[in-house]
Design an enzyme around this catalytic site. Structure first.
Site, short mmCIF file in Angstrom:
data_model
loop_
_atom_site.label_atom_id
_atom_site.label_comp_id
_atom_site.label_asym_id
_atom_site.label_seq_id
_atom_site.Cartn_x
_atom_site.Cartn_y
_atom_site.Cartn_z
CG ASP A 8 67.52 -15.01 97.82
OD1 ASP A 8 67.15 -13.91 98.27
OD2 ASP A 8 66.84 -15.69 97.04
CG ASP A 103 65.65 -9.95 99.63
OD1 ASP A 103 65.96 -9.21 98.69
OD2 ASP A 103 64.76 -10.81 99.55
CD GLU A 104 68.41 -11.31 94.92
OE1 GLU A 104 69.04 -12.33 94.53
OE2 GLU A 104 67.33 -10.94 94.42
#
Length: 359
Positions: A8, A103-104
């Site tokens: 993350d 983003d993860e």
């Protein structure tokens, strides 16, 4: 026993802005829409979070909490480009990657032989490579199951990681707050609290039959999570379940005709998105979403196999019955996608291949 890493990125959009514009570092910043146009915060850095600023918060309210907050317009093309760099680092370790957003992502490194097969060392290496290649920091969680890996990635933020070994699971989940479990929102957490359930340990000692009767399918899932069980695998090619479009209005509106006018303007973009991202899929339902000026929202849906403006009108009228004299600040429309279509297509292609081969 699987080895799952959840990566993350730390305040991703804001971190990219601080990387590219060093003068922003050390100051409270947020990526989002302008306050005079009823914008919403997309993400913010940790300096802004100290003032209580959070994602999905109205920009105007965020500025009241933090008068020195610097609002930065988003640069989605840049964020996507950097995300591709990060994804390429993941692929150096495994092909079993399930992106959740830019983003993860989850990574299954069970069979990966890098770093002596240690998921802990791999997570650290991946984070180091991300920093070297992008200048950004990431946090990681390592666990034998998905939901615990996701929870673990949040425990040592920013720029840290947390490992839950198999033998640690019973003790870890016993004191784990139920609101940490993905899918347990404020409403569900309150319903569980009303039953005296606050931790996974509480659920372990609660009658299964009552939980199943009150929560059904979710109750069954909760019973598993409370024991640290999560049989879900990593799905590299997740099927899109819906396509939608929405708009936040410059001023509140209240009448049916005003809402219909806004909805009509959204239809062309919805059709374009369906054609672009789901052209081989049939739709299964239509959905109308309204957000009111107290920031509460409602959705109405109905089964449908084609985009019908008439049905959207009907759903809109039903949604407006829940307005109760509140102004409307956001209107959204979407369609659900029938995931069975692709399966049937693969079956048809397989049968055709068998015929071609003489079977």
């Amino acid at each position: 026993m699987r080895k799952i890493i959840h990566i993350d990125m730390d305040c991703y959009f804001a971190a990219v802005e601080m990387r590219d514009f060093p003068e922003l570092r050390g100051k409270p910043i947020a990526v989002g829409g302008r306050s005079d146009r009823r914008g919403v915060i997309s993400t913010c850095n940790y300096e802004a979070r100290e003032y209580g600023v959070r994602s999905a918060m109205a920009s105007a309210y965020a500025l009241r909490l933090c008068p020195d907050l610097i609002l930065v317009p988003g640069r989605m093309a840049v964020y996507k480009s950097v995300s591709q760099q990060i994804q390429s680092i993941f692929r150096q370790y495994t092909d079993l990657i399930e992106p959740l957003s830019l983003d993860e992502a989850y990574l299954d490194v069970t069979d990966c032989q890098f770093s002596q097969g240690s998921a802990t060392l791999m997570a650290a290496e991946i984070r180091d490579k991300i920093f070297v290649e992008t200048g950004l920091t990431a946090s990681a969680g390592v666990a034998p199951v998905k939901f615990l890996a996701k929870i673990a990635s949040d425990l040592n933020k920013p720029n840290g990681q947390y490992v839950i070994l198999p033998q640690m699971i019973p003790e870890f989940v016993k004191t784990l707050s139920l609101n940490k479990i993905p899918g347990v929102g404020k409403v569900t957490a309150q319903k569980l609290a009303d039953l005296g359930l606050h931790t996974c340990g509480d659920v372990q000692g609660f009658p299964d039959a009552i939980l199943l009767a009150k929560f059904g399918k979710f109750g069954a899932s909760l019973l598993e999570r409370a024991q640290g069980i999560d049989a879900r695998g990593i799905y590299p090619h997740r099927e899109r379940k819906s396509v939608g479009v929405e708009t936040t209005l410059a001023k509140d509106i209240v009448t049916l005709s005003q809402c219909q006018s806004v909805m009509e303007s959204l239809i062309p973009e919805l059709s374009k998105r369906v054609q672009r991202s789901a052209k081989d899929r049939k739709i299964s339902k239509q959905v109308v979403k309204l957000k009111f000026n107290d920031f509460k929202q409602t959705t109405i849906e109905h089964r449908s196999d084609e985009i019908s403006l008439t049905l959207f009108y009907i759903l809109l009228e039903q949604a407006l019955e829940r307005r109760h004299d509140r102004g409307i600040r956001l209107i959204g429309i979407s369609v659900g996608l029938n995931h069975e279509d692709n399966n049937q297509k693969r079956i048809t292609e397989l049968k055709k291949a068998q015929l071609d081969l003489g079977f």
